[in-house]
Design an enzyme around this catalytic site. Structure first.
Site, PDB file in Angstrom:
ATOM      1  N   SER A 142       0.833  -1.205   0.000  1.00 46.65           N
ATOM      2  CA  SER A 142       0.000   0.000   0.000  1.00 46.65           C
ATOM      3  C   SER A 142       0.864   1.249   0.000  1.00 46.65           C
ATOM      4  CB  SER A 142      -0.886  -0.001   1.248  1.00 46.65           C
ATOM      5  OG  SER A 142      -1.508   1.249   1.432  1.00 46.65           O
ATOM      6  N   TYR A 167      -2.340  -0.363   9.950  1.00 47.81           N
ATOM      7  CA  TYR A 167      -2.525  -0.910   8.603  1.00 47.81           C
ATOM      8  C   TYR A 167      -1.242  -0.777   7.795  1.00 47.81           C
ATOM      9  CZ  TYR A 167      -4.028  -1.196   3.738  1.00 47.81           C
ATOM     10  OH  TYR A 167      -4.128  -1.522   2.404  1.00 47.81           O
TER      11      TYR A 167
END
Length: 349
Positions: A142, A167
């Site tokens: 990501s 995350y």
């Protein structure tokens, strides 16, 4: 080529499965179908690929009614026994791991979900790839790994040791874990740092979906950082094209590489990391304006401060993707937003 795609009830996974099937690959789809967001949308995506809701039961492989070369199984990555059984029976060639607990803000209140899905689940994928001699593992990282980095554009040569959300930390951990397995066991692995993916069938927790829904209902939209946000919005078709080019090009070990001078996105092991983004950061207010134009309504804006875990801007340097795989995403936001709104109006009519 038989390819396992995890997360095929998800946004990117569904689109990728369809593209690979359309070019003739055999695809095994896997998803836990958890309730992080509306499961009806997940079942809708599965139905689009020929997997009826009523045929799904945990651990059962279901044949698609639309694609002869597509089968789906509901399975959690945390279920090591079930995952290994799938690998043993299927003779999988390559894996694209898109299944993960997503979302930055959700990680502030539900951290355990990220450890289970993104860390425990990922080690099970790596172990399966090791024991069943997978030819290439491509996996979703990501843009959030860049964290508090302020050097623009974000390059895979930059330091990513300062994540600002769990995350992001879990995705950086995936890159480190993958490198270890590439080094120890020679498994070709490629990490894909996606930049703000949007388009038809997108996630309901993402800005485009939230804004569109609220604006159609005449409700205010929450505009964080008082609108002073920039995002490298990347249309789903561009993401999928980038993933396919990566899947087709496993990294090759380079034992002569000088690690003292090398980019951290490469290694002596068969390991690689790419950015996949539009390389054109857009102001959040311009993105909102594109939605307004597509809907024909003006947004009621609730201007708010930046939220914990968010970063003010993202901007992808995709030079490695362009140089090595000959691809550069380029869909303008007006085009992509328009296609999303068309889908939204049709799906929710």
């Amino acid at each position: 080529m038989k390819i396992l795609i995890t997360g095929t009830a998800g946004f990117i996974g569904m689109h990728l499965a369809e593209r690979l099937l359309e070019r003739g690959d055999e695809v095994i789809g896997l998803d836990s179908i958890n309730d992080y967001y509306d499961v009806n949308l997940k079942y809708g995506r599965l139905a689009k690929t020929g997997i009826p809701k009523e045929a799904i039961s945990y651990g059962k492989v279901v044949q698609s009614e639309k694609y002869p070369k597509y089968r789906f199984v509901q399975l959690k990555l945390e279920d090591k026994e079930g995952l290994f059984d799938l690998f043993a029976k299927e003779g999988i060639d390559k894996v694209v791991n898109l299944a993960a607990q997503a979302g930055v803000r959700y990680s502030l209140t539900n951290p355990d979900a990220y450890i289970e899905a993104n860390i425990v689940g990922f080690i099970h994928i790596l172990e399966a790839c090791r024991h069943y001699r997978i030819k290439h593992l491509a996996y979703a990282s990501s843009s959030s790994v860049y964290g508090s980095n302020t050097n623009m554009p974000f390059s895979t040569s930059h330091n990513v040791d300062h994540p600002v959300s769990l995350y992001a930390a879990s995705k950086k951990s995936n890159e480190l874990m993958a490198h270890t397995y590439s080094h120890l066991f020679g498994i070709p692995t490629t990490g894909l740092r996606f930049f703000t993916v949007y388009g038809p069938w997108g996630r309901p927790d993402m800005a485009l979906f939230l804004f569109t829904k609220a604006m159609k209902e005449g409700r205010p939209i929450q505009v964080f950082n008082y609108g002073n946000m920039q995002r490298d919005f990347t249309y789903i078709d561009d993401i999928v094209e980038g993933v396919i080019r990566v899947v087709d090009s496993p990294p090759i070990a380079d034992p002569n590489l000088d690690l003292g001078k090398a980019d951290p996105s490469v290694s002596k092991a068969p390991y690689k990391v790419y950015n996949i983004g539009n390389s054109k950061p857009e102001k959040l207010l311009d993105f909102i304006h594109a939605i307004e134009e597509s809907l024909g309504v003006e947004a009621i804006k609730d201007m708010l401060p930046i939220q914990p875990g968010d970063v003010p801007a993202t901007y992808a340097d995709t030079s490695a993707l362009e140089r090595e795989l000959g691809y550069k995403p380029d869909t303008p936001i007006k085009v992509g937003v328009g296609k999303f709104v068309d889908w939204y109006n049709s799906y929710y009519q």
